[in-house]
Design a protein around this motif. Sequence first.
Motif, PDB file in Angstrom:
ATOM      1  N   GLU A  72      67.792 110.481 115.507  1.00 55.46           N
ATOM      2  CA  GLU A  72      68.759 111.290 115.581  1.00 55.46           C
ATOM      3  C   GLU A  72      70.066 110.925 114.532  1.00 55.46           C
ATOM      4  O   GLU A  72      70.721 111.758 113.810  1.00 55.46           O
ATOM      5  N   ILE A  73      70.677 109.818 114.573  1.00 57.86           N
ATOM      6  CA  ILE A  73      71.763 109.662 113.956  1.00 57.86           C
ATOM      7  C   ILE A  73      71.566 109.584 112.751  1.00 57.86           C
ATOM      8  O   ILE A  73      72.511 110.454 111.591  1.00 57.86           O
ATOM      9  N   ALA A  74      70.519 108.501 112.567  1.00 49.61           N
ATOM     10  CA  ALA A  74      70.486 108.626 110.826  1.00 49.61           C
ATOM     11  C   ALA A  74      69.885 109.996 110.114  1.00 49.61           C
ATOM     12  O   ALA A  74      70.457 110.211 109.486  1.00 49.61           O
ATOM     13  N   ASP A  75      69.255 111.029 111.233  1.00 51.07           N
ATOM     14  CA  ASP A  75      69.748 113.021 110.714  1.00 51.07           C
ATOM     15  C   ASP A  75      70.476 113.208 110.384  1.00 51.07           C
ATOM     16  O   ASP A  75      70.684 113.640 109.476  1.00 51.07           O
ATOM     17  N   LEU A  76      71.058 112.874 111.737  1.00 49.72           N
ATOM     18  CA  LEU A  76      72.765 113.243 111.009  1.00 49.72           C
ATOM     19  C   LEU A  76      73.482 113.089 110.512  1.00 49.72           C
ATOM     20  O   LEU A  76      74.884 113.525 109.710  1.00 49.72           O
ATOM     21  N   PHE A  77      73.559 111.897 109.666  1.00 51.55           N
ATOM     22  CA  PHE A  77      74.230 111.566 108.351  1.00 51.55           C
ATOM     23  C   PHE A  77      72.967 112.008 107.136  1.00 51.55           C
ATOM     24  O   PHE A  77      73.554 110.581 106.430  1.00 51.55           O
ATOM     25  N   GLY A  78      72.306 111.817 107.482  1.00 49.55           N
ATOM     26  CA  GLY A  78      71.638 112.158 105.793  1.00 49.55           C
ATOM     27  C   GLY A  78      70.715 111.109 105.459  1.00 49.55           C
ATOM     28  O   GLY A  78      70.150 110.824 104.078  1.00 49.55           O
ATOM     29  N   VAL A  79      70.746 110.260 105.759  1.00 47.42           N
ATOM     30  CA  VAL A  79      69.655 108.765 106.429  1.00 47.42           C
ATOM     31  C   VAL A  79      68.265 108.834 105.235  1.00 47.42           C
ATOM     32  O   VAL A  79      68.064 109.519 106.111  1.00 47.42           O
TER      33      VAL A  79
END
Length: 79
Positions: A72-79
């Motif tokens: 979820e964090i990766a999705d939020l930062f577009g990684v």
Amino acid sequence: MESINIHEAKTHLSKIIAKVAEGEGFIIAKAGKPVAKITAYDAPAESEIKRIGFLVGEFKVPDDFDRMGQDEIADLFGV
């Protein structure tokens, strides 16, 4: 810990002692400089109060704690 001046301590000594008996502590100051610490006679010294480890055994940290929500964090930062 609340700081009070000597005049206030002399004026309200009975009230201060009652609060100390309930566990509250005070610093008595002269010209703004601390000169005495007033605590209950049976109160532990601040150095004797243990805070680290007081919740040992109360909960368990998951093994993947450092990876929880990483997608979820990766999705939020577009990684």
